[in-house]
Design a protein around this motif. Structure first.
Motif, PDB file in Angstrom:
ATOM      1  N   GLY A  26     -16.269 -11.925 -14.711  1.00 37.60           N
ATOM      2  CA  GLY A  26     -17.604 -12.237 -15.209  1.00 37.60           C
ATOM      3  C   GLY A  26     -17.625 -13.549 -15.969  1.00 37.60           C
ATOM      4  N   SER A  27     -16.598 -13.787 -16.778  1.00 37.99           N
ATOM      5  CA  SER A  27     -16.514 -15.025 -17.554  1.00 37.99           C
ATOM      6  C   SER A  27     -16.381 -16.249 -16.654  1.00 37.99           C
ATOM      7  CB  SER A  27     -15.319 -14.972 -18.508  1.00 37.99           C
ATOM      8  OG  SER A  27     -15.500 -13.962 -19.463  1.00 37.99           O
ATOM      9  N   LEU A  28     -15.791 -16.062 -15.485  1.00 44.75           N
ATOM     10  CA  LEU A  28     -15.612 -17.172 -14.539  1.00 44.75           C
ATOM     11  C   LEU A  28     -16.814 -17.354 -13.622  1.00 44.75           C
ATOM     12  CD1 LEU A  28     -11.870 -16.565 -13.586  1.00 44.75           C
ATOM     13  CD2 LEU A  28     -12.789 -18.465 -14.935  1.00 44.75           C
ATOM     14  N   GLY A  29     -17.838 -16.543 -13.831  1.00 44.82           N
ATOM     15  CA  GLY A  29     -19.056 -16.711 -13.061  1.00 44.82           C
ATOM     16  C   GLY A  29     -19.146 -15.873 -11.799  1.00 44.82           C
ATOM     17  N   PHE A  30     -18.200 -14.990 -11.573  1.00 45.70           N
ATOM     18  CA  PHE A  30     -18.253 -14.125 -10.394  1.00 45.70           C
ATOM     19  C   PHE A  30     -19.109 -12.911 -10.724  1.00 45.70           C
ATOM     20  CE2 PHE A  30     -14.247 -16.457  -9.892  1.00 45.70           C
ATOM     21  CZ  PHE A  30     -14.446 -16.990  -8.635  1.00 45.70           C
ATOM     22  N   GLU A  31     -20.296 -12.887 -10.156  1.00 43.87           N
ATOM     23  CA  GLU A  31     -21.236 -11.814 -10.446  1.00 43.87           C
ATOM     24  C   GLU A  31     -21.217 -10.781  -9.324  1.00 43.87           C
ATOM     25  OE1 GLU A  31     -25.074 -13.272 -11.497  1.00 43.87           O
ATOM     26  OE2 GLU A  31     -24.232 -14.913 -12.677  1.00 43.87           O
ATOM     27  N   GLY A  32     -21.696  -9.604  -9.621  1.00 48.38           N
ATOM     28  CA  GLY A  32     -21.794  -8.564  -8.611  1.00 48.38           C
ATOM     29  C   GLY A  32     -20.599  -7.632  -8.560  1.00 48.38           C
ATOM     30  N   VAL A  33     -19.568  -7.907  -9.335  1.00 44.53           N
ATOM     31  CA  VAL A  33     -18.417  -7.001  -9.392  1.00 44.53           C
ATOM     32  C   VAL A  33     -18.779  -5.873 -10.340  1.00 44.53           C
ATOM     33  CG1 VAL A  33     -15.976  -6.758  -9.964  1.00 44.53           C
ATOM     34  CG2 VAL A  33     -16.806  -8.896  -8.963  1.00 44.53           C
ATOM     35  N   GLN A  34     -18.854  -4.671  -9.816  1.00 39.51           N
ATOM     36  CA  GLN A  34     -19.303  -3.549 -10.628  1.00 39.51           C
ATOM     37  C   GLN A  34     -18.171  -2.821 -11.331  1.00 39.51           C
ATOM     38  OE1 GLN A  34     -22.022  -1.116  -8.437  1.00 39.51           O
ATOM     39  NE2 GLN A  34     -23.328  -2.840  -7.944  1.00 39.51           N
ATOM     40  N   ASP A  35     -16.979  -2.811 -10.750  1.00 46.95           N
ATOM     41  CA  ASP A  35     -15.855  -2.124 -11.378  1.00 46.95           C
ATOM     42  C   ASP A  35     -14.565  -2.692 -10.808  1.00 46.95           C
ATOM     43  OD1 ASP A  35     -14.548  -0.343 -13.060  1.00 46.95           O
ATOM     44  OD2 ASP A  35     -14.632   1.318 -11.641  1.00 46.95           O
ATOM     45  N   VAL A  36     -13.494  -2.608 -11.570  1.00 46.48           N
ATOM     46  CA  VAL A  36     -12.171  -3.048 -11.125  1.00 46.48           C
ATOM     47  C   VAL A  36     -11.168  -1.979 -11.520  1.00 46.48           C
ATOM     48  CG1 VAL A  36     -10.357  -4.807 -11.343  1.00 46.48           C
ATOM     49  CG2 VAL A  36     -12.763  -5.492 -11.438  1.00 46.48           C
ATOM     50  N   ARG A  37     -10.342  -1.578 -10.573  1.00 45.37           N
ATOM     51  CA  ARG A  37      -9.222  -0.685 -10.844  1.00 45.37           C
ATOM     52  C   ARG A  37      -7.975  -1.423 -10.386  1.00 45.37           C
ATOM     53  NH1 ARG A  37      -9.956   3.622 -13.955  1.00 45.37           N
ATOM     54  NH2 ARG A  37      -8.645   4.986 -12.734  1.00 45.37           N
ATOM     55  N   GLN A  38      -6.999  -1.523 -11.248  1.00 46.39           N
ATOM     56  CA  GLN A  38      -5.783  -2.273 -10.949  1.00 46.39           C
ATOM     57  C   GLN A  38      -4.679  -1.286 -10.598  1.00 46.39           C
ATOM     58  OE1 GLN A  38      -2.845  -2.736 -13.204  1.00 46.39           O
ATOM     59  NE2 GLN A  38      -1.944  -4.181 -11.813  1.00 46.39           N
ATOM     60  N   GLY A  39      -3.871  -1.616  -9.601  1.00 48.78           N
ATOM     61  CA  GLY A  39      -2.761  -0.766  -9.196  1.00 48.78           C
ATOM     62  C   GLY A  39      -1.531  -1.611  -8.926  1.00 48.78           C
ATOM     63  N   LYS A  40      -0.579  -1.029  -8.210  1.00 46.31           N
ATOM     64  CA  LYS A  40       0.620  -1.794  -7.876  1.00 46.31           C
ATOM     65  C   LYS A  40       1.066  -1.458  -6.456  1.00 46.31           C
ATOM     66  CE  LYS A  40       3.317   1.575 -10.486  1.00 46.31           C
ATOM     67  NZ  LYS A  40       4.134   1.795 -11.661  1.00 46.31           N
ATOM     68  N   LEU A  41       1.753  -2.411  -5.848  1.00 40.03           N
ATOM     69  CA  LEU A  41       2.326  -2.269  -4.522  1.00 40.03           C
ATOM     70  C   LEU A  41       3.831  -2.435  -4.653  1.00 40.03           C
ATOM     71  CD1 LEU A  41       2.417  -2.318  -1.383  1.00 40.03           C
ATOM     72  CD2 LEU A  41       1.964  -4.772  -1.543  1.00 40.03           C
ATOM     73  N   ILE A  42       4.564  -1.473  -4.109  1.00 44.58           N
ATOM     74  CA  ILE A  42       6.026  -1.533  -4.123  1.00 44.58           C
ATOM     75  C   ILE A  42       6.491  -1.534  -2.677  1.00 44.58           C
ATOM     76  CG2 ILE A  42       8.147  -0.382  -4.851  1.00 44.58           C
ATOM     77  CD1 ILE A  42       6.309   1.031  -7.010  1.00 44.58           C
ATOM     78  N   GLU A  43       7.251  -2.538  -2.295  1.00 43.36           N
ATOM     79  CA  GLU A  43       7.791  -2.607  -0.941  1.00 43.36           C
ATOM     80  C   GLU A  43       9.257  -2.226  -0.970  1.00 43.36           C
ATOM     81  OE1 GLU A  43       5.000  -5.976   1.114  1.00 43.36           O
ATOM     82  OE2 GLU A  43       6.812  -6.691   0.105  1.00 43.36           O
ATOM     83  N   LEU A  44       9.632  -1.324  -0.083  1.00 44.02           N
ATOM     84  CA  LEU A  44      11.007  -0.845  -0.003  1.00 44.02           C
ATOM     85  C   LEU A  44      11.531  -1.022   1.411  1.00 44.02           C
ATOM     86  CD1 LEU A  44      10.556   2.641  -1.729  1.00 44.02           C
ATOM     87  CD2 LEU A  44      11.468   0.583  -2.794  1.00 44.02           C
ATOM     88  N   GLU A  45      12.805  -1.293   1.533  1.00 42.66           N
ATOM     89  CA  GLU A  45      13.466  -1.241   2.828  1.00 42.66           C
ATOM     90  C   GLU A  45      14.526  -0.164   2.717  1.00 42.66           C
ATOM     91  OE1 GLU A  45      15.532  -4.155   6.103  1.00 42.66           O
ATOM     92  OE2 GLU A  45      14.168  -4.982   4.616  1.00 42.66           O
ATOM     93  N   VAL A  46      14.404   0.861   3.545  1.00 37.61           N
ATOM     94  CA  VAL A  46      15.299   2.010   3.497  1.00 37.61           C
ATOM     95  C   VAL A  46      15.932   2.219   4.866  1.00 37.61           C
ATOM     96  CG1 VAL A  46      13.969   3.113   1.652  1.00 37.61           C
ATOM     97  CG2 VAL A  46      13.464   3.678   4.027  1.00 37.61           C
ATOM     98  N   ALA A  47      16.974   3.033   4.903  1.00 38.51           N
ATOM     99  CA  ALA A  47      17.625   3.353   6.176  1.00 38.51           C
ATOM    100  C   ALA A  47      16.621   4.028   7.105  1.00 38.51           C
ATOM    101  CB  ALA A  47      18.818   4.273   5.926  1.00 38.51           C
ATOM    102  N   ASP A  48      16.752   3.768   8.403  1.00 36.80           N
ATOM    103  CA  ASP A  48      15.817   4.309   9.391  1.00 36.80           C
ATOM    104  C   ASP A  48      15.777   5.839   9.400  1.00 36.80           C
ATOM    105  OD1 ASP A  48      14.990   1.810  10.184  1.00 36.80           O
ATOM    106  OD2 ASP A  48      16.368   1.703  11.884  1.00 36.80           O
ATOM    107  N   ASP A  49      16.859   6.468   8.994  1.00 34.73           N
ATOM    108  CA  ASP A  49      16.904   7.943   9.040  1.00 34.73           C
ATOM    109  C   ASP A  49      16.478   8.591   7.710  1.00 34.73           C
ATOM    110  OD1 ASP A  49      19.111   7.132   7.583  1.00 34.73           O
ATOM    111  OD2 ASP A  49      20.524   8.487   8.580  1.00 34.73           O
ATOM    112  N   THR A  50      15.900   7.816   6.804  1.00 33.03           N
ATOM    113  CA  THR A  50      15.414   8.364   5.535  1.00 33.03           C
ATOM    114  C   THR A  50      14.241   9.293   5.811  1.00 33.03           C
ATOM    115  OG1 THR A  50      16.082   6.345   4.399  1.00 33.03           O
ATOM    116  CG2 THR A  50      14.570   7.802   3.224  1.00 33.03           C
ATOM    117  N   ASP A  51      14.354  10.546   5.365  1.00 31.19           N
ATOM    118  CA  ASP A  51      13.295  11.512   5.672  1.00 31.19           C
ATOM    119  C   ASP A  51      12.161  11.448   4.648  1.00 31.19           C
ATOM    120  OD1 ASP A  51      14.301  12.846   3.442  1.00 31.19           O
ATOM    121  OD2 ASP A  51      15.136  14.510   4.584  1.00 31.19           O
ATOM    122  N   ASP A  52      11.034  12.058   5.027  1.00 33.96           N
ATOM    123  CA  ASP A  52       9.836  12.021   4.187  1.00 33.96           C
ATOM    124  C   ASP A  52      10.055  12.679   2.830  1.00 33.96           C
ATOM    125  OD1 ASP A  52       8.486  10.653   6.161  1.00 33.96           O
ATOM    126  OD2 ASP A  52       7.444  12.426   6.932  1.00 33.96           O
ATOM    127  N   ALA A  53      10.876  13.718   2.774  1.00 28.34           N
ATOM    128  CA  ALA A  53      11.140  14.401   1.500  1.00 28.34           C
ATOM    129  C   ALA A  53      11.862  13.476   0.528  1.00 28.34           C
ATOM    130  CB  ALA A  53      11.954  15.668   1.738  1.00 28.34           C
TER     131      ALA A  53
END
Length: 76
Positions: A26-53
């Motif tokens: 808002g301070s930078l002049g970007f109007e129309g943004v009603q809400d912001v929720r911030q999160g995170k992205l984690i990228e992993l490289e695991v062995a191909d046989d890693t199971d879902d559990a």
């Protein structure tokens, strides 16, 4: 195998970083943004046989605080 783990705050949990981003936009002049929720992205490289559990265990025990956060895993 490559994984992307998206971690976001659960609905109703206060998000001070999101509020700060919202205010800054808002301070930078970007109007129309009603809400912001911030999160995170984690990228992993695991062995191909890693199971879902095992992947779920990593998320629950370390990558996300399941009391206040949700997570979603995408296999890339």
């Amino acid at each position: 195998m490559k994984l992307k783990v998206f971690v976001t705050l659960k609905p109703g949990v206060l998000d001070p970083q999101g509020r700060a981003i919202h205010h800054a936009l808002g301070s930078l002049g970007f109007e129309g943004v009603q809400d912001v929720r911030q999160g995170k992205l984690i990228e992993l490289e695991v062995a191909d046989d890693t199971d879902d559990a095992t992947i779920d265990g990593m998320c629950r025990k370390l990558l996300a605080n399941t009391v206040i956060e949700n997570y979603r895993v995408e296999k890339a």
